[in-house]
Structure formats: structure tokens, C-alpha cells
Enzyme design. Structure first.
Site, PDB file in Angstrom:
ATOM      1  CG  HIS A  81      -1.476   1.352   1.577  1.00  0.00           C
ATOM      2  ND1 HIS A  81      -2.384   2.021   0.784  1.00  0.00           N
ATOM      3  CD2 HIS A  81      -1.222   2.181   2.626  1.00  0.00           C
ATOM      4  CE1 HIS A  81      -2.666   3.191   1.337  1.00  0.00           C
ATOM      5  NE2 HIS A  81      -1.970   3.319   2.455  1.00  0.00           N
ATOM      6  CG  ASP A 110       7.197  19.418 -25.350  1.00  0.00           C
ATOM      7  OD1 ASP A 110       7.505  18.787 -24.323  1.00  0.00           O
ATOM      8  OD2 ASP A 110       6.328  19.033 -26.154  1.00  0.00           O
ATOM      9  CD1 TRP A 146       6.834   2.901   4.753  1.00  0.00           C
ATOM     10  CD2 TRP A 146       7.854   3.925   3.054  1.00  0.00           C
ATOM     11  NE1 TRP A 146       7.186   4.154   5.182  1.00  0.00           N
ATOM     12  CE2 TRP A 146       7.818   4.810   4.155  1.00  0.00           C
ATOM     13  CE3 TRP A 146       8.442   4.360   1.869  1.00  0.00           C
ATOM     14  CZ2 TRP A 146       8.362   6.090   4.099  1.00  0.00           C
ATOM     15  CZ3 TRP A 146       8.983   5.641   1.825  1.00  0.00           C
ATOM     16  CH2 TRP A 146       8.941   6.487   2.925  1.00  0.00           C
ATOM     17  CB  SER A 173      11.084   6.479 -13.489  1.00  0.00           C
ATOM     18  OG  SER A 173       9.998   7.346 -13.581  1.00  0.00           O
ATOM     19  CB  SER A 174      12.362   9.625  -9.468  1.00  0.00           C
ATOM     20  OG  SER A 174      11.206   8.983  -9.075  1.00  0.00           O
ATOM     21  CG  HIS A 257      12.665  14.078   6.679  1.00  0.00           C
ATOM     22  ND1 HIS A 257      11.516  13.986   7.418  1.00  0.00           N
ATOM     23  CD2 HIS A 257      12.778  15.369   6.337  1.00  0.00           C
ATOM     24  CE1 HIS A 257      10.968  15.169   7.527  1.00  0.00           C
ATOM     25  NE2 HIS A 257      11.715  16.033   6.891  1.00  0.00           N
ATOM     26  CD  GLU A 259       9.941   9.837  -1.861  1.00  0.00           C
ATOM     27  OE1 GLU A 259      10.942  10.103  -2.535  1.00  0.00           O
ATOM     28  OE2 GLU A 259       8.804   9.700  -2.320  1.00  0.00           O
ATOM     29  CE1 TYR A 261       8.829  19.191   4.642  1.00  0.00           C
ATOM     30  CE2 TYR A 261      10.158  17.352   5.400  1.00  0.00           C
ATOM     31  CZ  TYR A 261       9.334  18.416   5.670  1.00  0.00           C
ATOM     32  OH  TYR A 261       8.995  18.698   6.948  1.00  0.00           O
ATOM     33  CB  SER A 272       1.402  28.935  -3.518  1.00  0.00           C
ATOM     34  OG  SER A 272       1.892  28.351  -2.350  1.00  0.00           O
ATOM     35  CG  HIS A 306      12.621  13.310  12.435  1.00  0.00           C
ATOM     36  ND1 HIS A 306      12.610  14.532  11.832  1.00  0.00           N
ATOM     37  CD2 HIS A 306      12.043  12.472  11.550  1.00  0.00           C
ATOM     38  CE1 HIS A 306      12.036  14.440  10.640  1.00  0.00           C
ATOM     39  NE2 HIS A 306      11.682  13.186  10.457  1.00  0.00           N
ATOM     40  CG  HIS A 307      11.896   9.069  10.271  1.00  0.00           C
ATOM     41  ND1 HIS A 307      10.541   8.987  10.082  1.00  0.00           N
ATOM     42  CD2 HIS A 307      12.314  10.162   9.580  1.00  0.00           C
ATOM     43  CE1 HIS A 307      10.157   9.988   9.288  1.00  0.00           C
ATOM     44  NE2 HIS A 307      11.209  10.716   8.984  1.00  0.00           N
ATOM     45  CB  THR A 332       6.242  24.260   8.017  1.00  0.00           C
ATOM     46  OG1 THR A 332       7.405  23.484   7.720  1.00  0.00           O
ATOM     47  CG2 THR A 332       5.029  23.542   7.475  1.00  0.00           C
ATOM     48  CE  LYS A 335       6.700  26.728   1.494  1.00  0.00           C
ATOM     49  NZ  LYS A 335       6.153  27.331   0.285  1.00  0.00           N
ATOM     50  NE  ARG A 454       4.070   2.592  11.187  1.00  0.00           N
ATOM     51  CZ  ARG A 454       4.950   3.320  10.480  1.00  0.00           C
ATOM     52  NH1 ARG A 454       5.920   3.983  11.099  1.00  0.00           N
ATOM     53  NH2 ARG A 454       4.877   3.396   9.185  1.00  0.00           N
TER      54      ARG A 454
HETATM   55  C1  HEM Z   1       6.440  20.222  10.655  1.00  0.00           C
HETATM   56  C2  HEM Z   1       6.787  19.268   9.877  1.00  0.00           C
HETATM   57  C3  HEM Z   1       7.034  17.823  10.285  1.00  0.00           C
HETATM   58  C4  HEM Z   1       7.626  17.314  11.403  1.00  0.00           C
HETATM   59  C5  HEM Z   1       8.201  18.091  12.571  1.00  0.00           C
HETATM   60  C6  HEM Z   1       7.609  15.875  11.263  1.00  0.00           C
HETATM   61  C7  HEM Z   1       8.132  14.984  12.192  1.00  0.00           C
HETATM   62  C8  HEM Z   1       8.091  13.608  12.081  1.00  0.00           C
HETATM   63  C9  HEM Z   1       8.677  12.679  13.006  1.00  0.00           C
HETATM   64  C10 HEM Z   1       9.457  13.063  14.254  1.00  0.00           C
HETATM   65  C11 HEM Z   1       8.419  11.425  12.561  1.00  0.00           C
HETATM   66  C12 HEM Z   1       8.889  10.107  13.169  1.00  0.00           C
HETATM   67  C13 HEM Z   1       7.977   9.591  14.199  1.00  0.00           C
HETATM   68  C14 HEM Z   1       8.347   8.215  14.645  1.00  0.00           C
HETATM   69  O1  HEM Z   1       8.483   7.296  13.786  1.00  0.00           O
HETATM   70  O2  HEM Z   1       8.490   8.019  15.863  1.00  0.00           O
HETATM   71  C15 HEM Z   1       7.654  11.547  11.361  1.00  0.00           C
HETATM   72  C16 HEM Z   1       7.189  10.489  10.628  1.00  0.00           C
HETATM   73  C17 HEM Z   1       6.655  10.609   9.359  1.00  0.00           C
HETATM   74  N1  HEM Z   1       6.374  11.795   8.697  1.00  0.00           N
HETATM   75 FE1  HEM Z   1       6.585  13.655   9.458  1.00  0.00          FE
HETATM   76  N2  HEM Z   1       7.003  15.547  10.101  1.00  0.00           N
HETATM   77  C18 HEM Z   1       6.642  16.712   9.475  1.00  0.00           C
HETATM   78  C19 HEM Z   1       6.027  16.824   8.242  1.00  0.00           C
HETATM   79  C20 HEM Z   1       5.766  15.763   7.409  1.00  0.00           C
HETATM   80  C21 HEM Z   1       5.319  15.878   6.051  1.00  0.00           C
HETATM   81  C22 HEM Z   1       5.070  17.193   5.336  1.00  0.00           C
HETATM   82  C23 HEM Z   1       5.182  14.617   5.568  1.00  0.00           C
HETATM   83  C24 HEM Z   1       4.748  14.131   4.219  1.00  0.00           C
HETATM   84  C25 HEM Z   1       4.224  14.766   3.288  1.00  0.00           C
HETATM   85  C26 HEM Z   1       5.532  13.718   6.618  1.00  0.00           C
HETATM   86  C27 HEM Z   1       5.512  12.347   6.480  1.00  0.00           C
HETATM   87  C28 HEM Z   1       5.921  11.470   7.444  1.00  0.00           C
HETATM   88  C29 HEM Z   1       5.906  10.038   7.288  1.00  0.00           C
HETATM   89  C30 HEM Z   1       5.482   9.276   6.023  1.00  0.00           C
HETATM   90  C31 HEM Z   1       6.339   9.490   8.489  1.00  0.00           C
HETATM   91  C32 HEM Z   1       6.398   8.031   8.876  1.00  0.00           C
HETATM   92  C33 HEM Z   1       7.433   7.252   8.225  1.00  0.00           C
HETATM   93  C34 HEM Z   1       7.400   5.825   8.676  1.00  0.00           C
HETATM   94  O3  HEM Z   1       7.835   5.532   9.790  1.00  0.00           O
HETATM   95  O4  HEM Z   1       6.945   4.972   7.896  1.00  0.00           O
HETATM   96  N3  HEM Z   1       5.892  14.438   7.723  1.00  0.00           N
HETATM   97  N4  HEM Z   1       7.464  12.900  11.090  1.00  0.00           N
HETATM   98 CU   LIG Z   2      10.953  12.696   8.643  1.00  0.00          CU
END
Ligand code: HEM
Ligand SMILES: [Cu+2]
Lengths: 538, 283
Positions: A81, A110, A146, A173-174, A257, A259, A261, A272, A306-307, A332, A335, A454
Site C-alpha cells: 500500500h 515543451d 515500506w 524514472s524519478s 525524510h 522523500e 518533502y 499557492s 527523527h525516525h 512551514t 507558509k 502500527r
Molecule cells: C512540521 C513538519 C514535520 C515534522 C516536525 C515531522 C516529524 C516527524 C517525526 C518526528 C516522525 C517520526 C515519528 C516516529 O516514527 O516516531 C515523522 C514520521 C513521518 N512523517 Fe513527518 N514531520 C513533518 C512533516 C511531514 C510531512 C510534510 C510529511 C509528508 C508529506 C511527513 C511524512 C511522514 C511520514 C510518512 C512518516 C512516517 C514514516 C514511517 O515511519 O513509515 N511528515 N514525522
Molecule cells: Cu521525517
């Protein structure tokens, strides 16, 4: 000069001809509009493929206990997924918008490298086909999540090398797509348009392109090491040989990370673009938007761990990544305030693109706040690997990226087809989506805080109620999206739809070059660069 | 009708789909091969052949169009940007493996030997480099020295960088002879490098017991030098094509994107080798 011209006559390339005849048109096309359409249609199909997987997950989680699927298959579903949604739906959809809109927004005939543009698309299809094929293999599709963490992912059956190679193909591709977009923006702009006059969608894609080129090779390297660890006796992620499984996590998140963004910066760009048109005001703080985007992109490279707060890092590392992550909230926030200020005292109307954009501003803020909560390292020990994370990133991806993709679709489809979509149905689509997405994801915050992990197919009974609510929301949300398909097909067929004017939206031509073109837009546009650049957007 | 002042936009590209198909068949074949399926290697060869045909066809098309004067300055800038960003992506790919080397040498190997992990799990493991880990993966081996073949290879690549620049000067000064000689020398030095590296690998595997399976040292050593060697091969093949085109009379001082791209790529490969020589062999 004439020698050149007659030489040219012999090739089958004529500058002013329309699309090729028959289905081969779509395979060999180099036209940015054709390729954009293919990307968008492909992404929409993948959105439903990935969505079906999500509904399988939510069906199993409707009640505690095992109802429909085996645990192994359940884990394959969470993995597939995510991969399908990230690489098959959201990213390609934004590339589709880039293909369609960037040349029209900057007054270019183009994309800069049209042949490579064709190849980027087919490489994407090849990569996704390869990924999808793993569903039918001995041992099942990858079930590691993933993130493909070793050592777990190394236990995958026959699917492992296919998954690795699909990442390689998607990466190629990307990267090709990103190179093309950057070259187009830097080299093909109308001579009268300076960098700081570009629409924000173009700016955000310029920066996203850079991110993509920097990170896709990193992911490719990481999965290559998985492959060699499994098949060629290397010990990159094996402590007995002096390697370290945590190393994989560092490399993955150095990619991962930025990614996320990649999926949110173009979202910001489209928001915008839409909000000023329906607020009938110029975008507030154009240059601060550009700088905020650039800062976010830069910061995204120094926050990856942070992950990994719970993985066992030196305390100095925990602190560094905690503070660096918090800093991202500043650009952020800039914005969010800019979008709000753009709407402030605007003569707003609430057509579907605007509704989706406003929902985006509100709900993305929520996702940002939970991100900020998780960025606090000691507190993240509680949140990590729970449904709280699932809630966080779904708020940043679904009511943010996906909503803005819908908004963009409604916003530009009159320009593409020359027909107005059914506004009444589109608003219904919006309200169903906006309500159900919250029924779906909001309870997941509670589940996570209460400790539900999860990526599990079964759970303790105290989690039953909110899971049931969440699953109900999921099914409403999923089926509501079929409305989008219906509306889009209806608009393309165009039978009962009003004709769109060239400008489509009131005074839109002040905001962007694309609205100075006829609707539907001709196959070739801006053979000669435009003389006048609209300046309302900055 | 396109004129020389217009940005050339090709219609109907058939090579991309051929290349994609070839690559996909090749990778699917490789995956099947790794899973022990008998059709794997056949598929791989088929895919590779299709891919090579695509490369030949596509490059011929580009060369023909370029010589016909269909590319104006704008097109040339796009191509150059494309090549520069492609090289940047390659740099990031190598950065992963350099980063891995740094991480294991400075962080994970010391952690494996520190008082917390080491004394409980592997009391006899010491923090030294090179290492094949506490599990003595791959058995005893001899590390690869820097002086000998690797130093020779450094000299070979550095001089090939010089001959490449010399060829460029020849091209700019309309001295075709110098262009061809310089390119031929570059290609020759490149392939010589590959031959020496093959010899080095042979020694490692046969005489020194050093293999890809020799723990983290063997893994990083062979992955870094192996991917680099692959890039030298690719670079040398590209340069051979440029050499062939120069001999056919292609390129002018104003219009020689293919040459420039090949030269940039070659210098990139060169710089990566310097990094390897310092961080893999010397330190
Ligand atoms: C203010 C902005 C953001 C902060 C401070 C933030 C912070 C974090 C942190 C600390 C985690 C890890 C949590 C953990 O696993 O214990 C996390 C996970 C995640 N964040 Fe954010 N994030 C922000 C914005 C975003 C944005 C804009 C996206 C995507 C468009 C995003 C997508 C994700 C995803 C996909 C995960 C989980 C990844 C995984 O473990 O599979 N985050 N974020
Ligand atoms: Cu992150």
C-alpha cells in the site's frame, strides 16, 4: 540554412503536426501534454490499486481477531500500500502536473528533453509492474513495511530481488523526470520571465527536482546493499561481519525524510497557485514563500534520524535531530501564515479547488503539529511505531497532498478539456472526502496514544471502538473517490458540461500564463515565447 | 518546420520504450537468476542485447541530428544541464558507499568493541581496521596494500585525465590529429586501468583470501572499487564512441556536446578514484 531545412524534411518530424494516429501515439509521444495525461491517468489508477490494499487493511482491523487475511499477507498489504501510493500514485501525479503545467506556466514550447520525458514515464510503468509482480510470487510480496528494514526484509521470498530492482527502475524514472524538469525551468523560460517571477508551482518543482536527484541514488544504494547482503555474502547490515543494521536505517531515512518533502513541496506549489485566484488577491509574501521552500528543502537533509529516536543513538545525536526537526516548523509556519494572509479580506468564492485548498491548509497544519509533537525525542519514545505516527503522516499526505491533487485536477481540467466539470458533484465529493478523512484518521491519534502499535493485523480489545470508527471512515472515503473518476470522465466526454472560457476562473489570466491560452489548450503551445508576463501572483 | 533558431522538439520517440523494455527484461532476468530459476540468465542476455541495440540506435540518431545542425544553442544548454545533474546523481550514489565506509570505521565497529557490547557479546573483538567482524566472516585474509597496483592505477587514471584535456584543446584549436590521439590515449589508459583492476581482484581472491564475503572490509572494498570499475568501463566505452565520431569528422569547436559530456564523466570517475585511493587504500 536551407540545407538544414531540407535535411529535416526527410525525418518524420514536422514541427507543426498534431498527435500521431492510433494507439501508438501514446507509446512514442514526446509531447508534454500527452505525457502529463499519461502520468495523471496512471497515478489515478494506482491510487485505486493502493486504495484497495488500504481497504483490505481496514477491513481486517474493523474488529479485533483475525477475520479475512493471513498475518503475512496483511503485512504485505501495509508494505505494498505504502510503496504503491508513494511511488505509483502521489509522486507520478505531481510529475503529471509538472509535465502539463510547467511549460505552459513559463511560456515554453515543451519540456527541455522530450525523448527522455517519454522514457521517464515508461520506466515508471516498468518499475511499478515489477513491484506489482511480487504479489504473485513464492513467499509473497515484501512484508517488512515500506522502509524495507533488514534483517527482516532479508527473509522475503522470491520477491526480494524484484522489489530491489523495482526501486532501481523507479529511481531511474524519478531522476530522469527531475533532470528534465530542472532543465526545462532553468533553460526554457520565456526570456521575459525572471526566476523571481515564476509561479510558485514552478519554484517548488525546481527545488523538488533537486531533492529527487539527491536522494533517489541514495535509496538505490541502500537496496543494492540489501541485495548483496542476501545474495553475495556482504555484511553491510550484519554485525557478525562488522556491519550494522542501524546503518540501513540511517541511509534509508537520509532518503526517506526528503522523500516526504518531495510529496509535499509540489503540494505547497499548487495550493499557492489556487488560493490567490479564488481569494482574488495576489499571493501574500511571494518571496518568503520561495525562501521558505528552499529552507525546508535544505533542512530536510539534516533531520532524518527523527525516525530513529528509539533505535539507540548517542544523546548528542538525539538532541541534534530533535532541534533540527523543530526548526522545520518555522518555514512551514511561514507558509501557513502566508496562505491565511492571502485569504484575509479576499473576495473569496468556494469552488471545489478552493474548498480542497482550504481544507488542505487546516488539516495539513494538524499534521504539522503532530509532527512537532513527535520531534520531541523523549516523548517520541511513547509515540514511535504506534498509530499516532500513522495518523501524523496520513494527515500530511491524504488531506494535504491528495486533497491538493484533487484541487489541481478540478482547477486545470477546464483548461485541458475546454469543459467545466460538474461543480455540484465536485462539492459533494469534497464534503464527503473532508468529513470521512477525519473519521478515518482522527481516531488513530487516540489509538496511538493509548499504545496500539502500527503494522499489526490484530489488537487488544480496548482498541476496538476507535478502530471500527476508523474503518467506517475508510470505506466512506475510499468509495467517495469514485466520484472523482465519474466527474473527470464526464468532463472529458463533455456532453452535459458547459464550455470553459479561456480564462476559466474570474481574472485568472492575471495570475498565470496558462490562462492566456485557449480552452481546450492546443496540442502545441508557446511556439514563440509570450511577450507579457502576468504579475499578479507575486 | 524547424529552423536553426528554434528549439528542436522531436516527435515520436521509439527508442525509449525499447530501452525500458530491455532494461526491465534484463533486471527481471537477473532477479530470476538470483532466485535460482533456469530462465534467468537467458532473459538477462536478451534484455542486455535489446538495451545495447537501443543505446546504439539512440546515439546514432542523436549524432545524426547533431551533425545535421538541428540543435541550436538552447538545446545544447539543456543537454549540458542534463549531463551535469546526471553526474550529480552519480555522486550521490557513490556518497552512499563512502558514507557506509565512514560509518562502519568510525561508529559501528568501535561500538561492537566497546565495553558495553564487546565485553558481553564478543570479549575478544578489537576495534581495528580492516576487520571482517567479530564473526570472522569469510575467514582469514590479507588486506589490500596501497602501493603496487593501486598506485599504478592512480597514475594511469590521472594521466588519462591529462590526455583527455589535451584532446579537448586539440578539438578547440581544430587540430583533429591531436583530438584523435588524445582520445585514443585516454581510452587506452582507461582500459589498461580496468585490466590492472582485474589483476588486482584476481590476486585478492586467489592469493590473499580477500573476497566480497570478507566481512565489512571486503564488502566496502569490493563494492566501492567494483562500482567505480564499472563506471570506468562505461566512461571508456562512451569515450570510444566519441573517438569513433571524431575519426568520422564529427564535432566542431562550437558544437561538441558529446565530447564535453564524455570528458566531464571521465573527470568525475577520476575524482572518485582519488577518493577511493585515499579512503579505501591509504587510510
Ligand atoms: C512540521 C513538519 C514535520 C515534522 C516536525 C515531522 C516529524 C516527524 C517525526 C518526528 C516522525 C517520526 C515519528 C516516529 O516514527 O516516531 C515523522 C514520521 C513521518 N512523517 Fe513527518 N514531520 C513533518 C512533516 C511531514 C510531512 C510534510 C510529511 C509528508 C508529506 C511527513 C511524512 C511522514 C511520514 C510518512 C512518516 C512516517 C514514516 C514511517 O515511519 O513509515 N511528515 N514525522
Ligand atoms: Cu521525517
Amino acid at each position: 540554412m536551407s540545407a538544414v531545412a531540407s535535411e529535416h524534411e526527410h525525418t518524420d518530424d514536422h514541427h507543426d503536426h498534431g498527435p500521431a494516429k492510433g494507439w501508438m501515439r501514446w507509446i512514442v509521444t514526446t509531447n508534454h501534454k500527452d505525457i502529463g495525461s499519461m502520468y495523471l491517468i496512471f497515478a489515478l489508477i494506482m491510487f485505486f490499486v493502493g486504495g484497495t490494499m488500504a481497504l483490505i487493511i481496514r477491513a481486517e482491523l474493523f474488529e479485533p481477531g483475525m477475520q479475512f487475511v493471513e498475518p503475512q499477507f496483511f503485512n504485505s498489504m501495509t508494505t505494498m500500500h505504502a510503496l504503491v501510493m508513494v511511488f505509483g500514485a502521489v509522486m507520478p501525479a505531481f510529475v503529471g502536473f509538472a509535465n502539463w503545467m510547467i511549460p505552459m506556466m513559463i511560456g515554453a514550447p515543451d519540456m527541455a528533453l522530450p525523448r527522455m520525458n517519454n522514457m521517464s514515464f515508461w520506466m515508471l510503468v516498468a518499475g511499478i509492474l515489477m513491484l506489482a509482480s511480487t504479489l504473485f510470487m513464492e513467499g509473497g510480496a515484501p512484508a517488512s513495511g515500506w522502509t524495507l528494514y533488514p534483517p527482516l526484509v532479508l527473509q522475503t521470498g522470491d520477491a526480494l530481488p524484484f522489489a530491489v530492482f523495482s526501486v532501481h527502475l523507479l529511481g531511474i524514472s524519478s531522476i530522469m523526470g527531475a533532470i528534465n524538469i530542472i532543465a526545462t525551468i532553468l533553460n526554457m523560460r520565456a526570456p521575459k520571465m525572471s526566476l523571481m517571477q515564476m509561479p510558485l508551482f514552478v519554484w517548488t518543482w525546481l527545488i523538488t527536482g533537486f531533492l529527487l536527484i539527491a536522494i533517489m541514488p541514495v535509496f538505490a544504494g541502500a537496496v543494492t546493499m540489501l541485495l548483496t547482503d542476501r545474495f553475495f555474502e556482504t555484511s553491510f547490515f550484519d554485525a557478525a561481519g562488522g556491519g550494522d543494521p542501524v546503518l540501513y536505517q540511517h541511509i534509508f531515512w537520509f532518503f526517506g525524510h526528503p522523500e516526504v518533502y518531495v510529496m509535499i513541496l509540489p503540494t505547497f506549489g499548487i495550493a499557492s497557485t489556487i488560493i490567490p485566484v479564488f481569494a482574488r488577491k495576489p499571493l501574500f509574501g511571494y518571496s518568503s514563500m520561495v525562501y521558505a521552500t528552499a529552507s525546508i528543502a535544505f533542512l530536510s537533509f539534516i533531520v532524518w534520524a527523527h525516525h530513529m529516536f528509539t533505535v539507540g543513538m548517542p544523546i548528542s545525536g538525539e538532541l541534534f535531530f530533535m532541534y533540527a526537526t523543530m526548526i522545520i516548523a518555522v518555514p512551514t509556519g511561514v507558509k501557513i501564515f502566508n496562505w491565511t494572509a492571502t485569504m484575509w479580506k479576499g473576495a473569496m468564492t468556494f469552488e471545489a479547488p478552493m474548498l480542497f485548498s482550504i481544507a488542505f491548509v487546516v488539516l495539513f497544519t494538524l499534521g504539522g503539529f503532530t509532527g512537532l509533537m513527535m520531534s520531541i525525542a523523549p516523548v517520541d519514545f511513547q509515540y514511535h511505531d504506534t498509530y499516532f505516527i500513522v495518523a501524523h503522516f496520513h494527515y500530511t499526505l491524504v488531506p494535504a497532498s491528495v486533497f491538493i491533487l484533487m484541487a489541481g485536477g478540478y482547477f486545470w481540467i477546464p483548461k485541458w478539456t475546454g469543459k467545466m466539470y460538474d461543480e455540484r458533484l465536485a462539492r459533494l465529493h469534497f464534503w464527503l472526502s473532508a468529513i470521512s478523512v477525519n473519521i478515518l484518521f482522527f481516531p488513530q491519534h487516540f489509538l496511538g496514544l493509548a499504545g496500539m502499535p502500527r503494522r499489526i493485523p490484530d489488537y487488544a480489545t480496548q482498541f476496538s471502538d476507535w478502530n471500527m470508527v476508523s474503518s467506517i471512515g475508510a470505506f466512506i472515503f475510499g468509495f467517495s473517490q469514485l466520484m472523482f473518476v465519474y466527474i473527470v470522465i464526464k468532463t472529458i466526454k463533455g456532453k452535459d458540461c458547459a464550455d470553459a472560457t479561456d480564462e476559466v476562473w474570474e481574472d485568472a489570466a492575471k495570475h498565470g500564463l496558462e490562462w492566456t491560452l485557449p480552452s481546450p489548450v492546443p496540442y502545441h503551445t508557446f511556439a514563440t515565447p509570450p511577450e507579457k508576463i502576468p504579475t499578479e501572483h507575486f | 518546420m524547424s529552423t536553426n533558431n528554434e528549439y528542436y522538439i522531436p516527435h515520436k520517440a521509439t527508442w525509449p520504450i525499447v530501452g525500458t523494455g530491455g532494461l526491465m527484461i534484463m533486471l527481471a532476468g537477473f532477479a530470476n537468476y538470483l532466485n535460482g530459476s533456469s530462465i534467468g540468465s537467458g532473459m538477462m542476455m536478451l534484455g542486455l542485447s535489446i538495451f545495447i541495440v537501443m543505446l546504439g540506435g539512440w546515439f546514432t540518431l542523436q549524432a545524426t541530428e547533431s551533425e545535421a545542425g538541428m540543435y541550436n544553442k538552447g538545446v545544447g544548454i539543456s543537454y549540458r544541464m542534463g549531463m551535469m545533474w546526471f553526474i550529480f546523481s552519480e555522486i550521490m550514489f557513490f556518497a552512499v558507499f563512502f558514507g557506509t565506509l565512514w560509518y562502519t570505521r568510525n561508529l559501528s565497529v568501535p561500538w561492537l568493541a566497546d565495553e558495553i557490547t564487546g565485553s558481553t557479546l564478543w570479549p575478544n573483538f578489537e576495534d581495528v581496521w580492516p576487520t571482517n567482524g567479530p564473526g570472522n566472516r569469510g575467514g582469514d585474509y590479507e588486506p589490500m596494500g596501497a602501493f603496487g597496483l593501486p598506485l599504478l592505477n592512480t597514475l594511469l587514471l590521472l594521466s588519462s585525465g591529462v590526455t583527455c584535456t589535451w584532446a579537448h584543446h586539440g578539438l578547440l584549436e581544430k587540430n583533429r590529429d591531436q583530438l584523435i590521439k588524445g582520445l585514443a590515449a585516454t581510452v587506452g589508459l582507461g582500459f589498461l586501468f580496468v585490466a590492472c583492476q582485474a589483476l588486482e581482484y584476481h590476486e585478492a581472491y586467489v592469493d590473499m583470501g580477500l573476497t566480497l564475503g570478507s566481512g565489512i572490509y571486503g564488502s566496502t572494498f569490493f563494492m566501492l572499487t567494483g562500482f567505480h570499475g564499472l563506471h570506468v568501463c562505461i566512461g571508456a566505452i562512451i569515450l570510444s564512441v566519441v573517438l569513433f565520431r571524431s575519426w568520422k569528422g564529427h564535432f566542431t569547436p562550437e558544437n561538441h556536446f558529446a565530447f564535453e559530456a564524455a570528458a566531464w564523466y571521465w573527470h568525475f570517475v577520476d575524482v572518485v578514484w582519488l577518493g577511493l585511493f585515499i579512503f579505501v587504500y591509504l587510510m
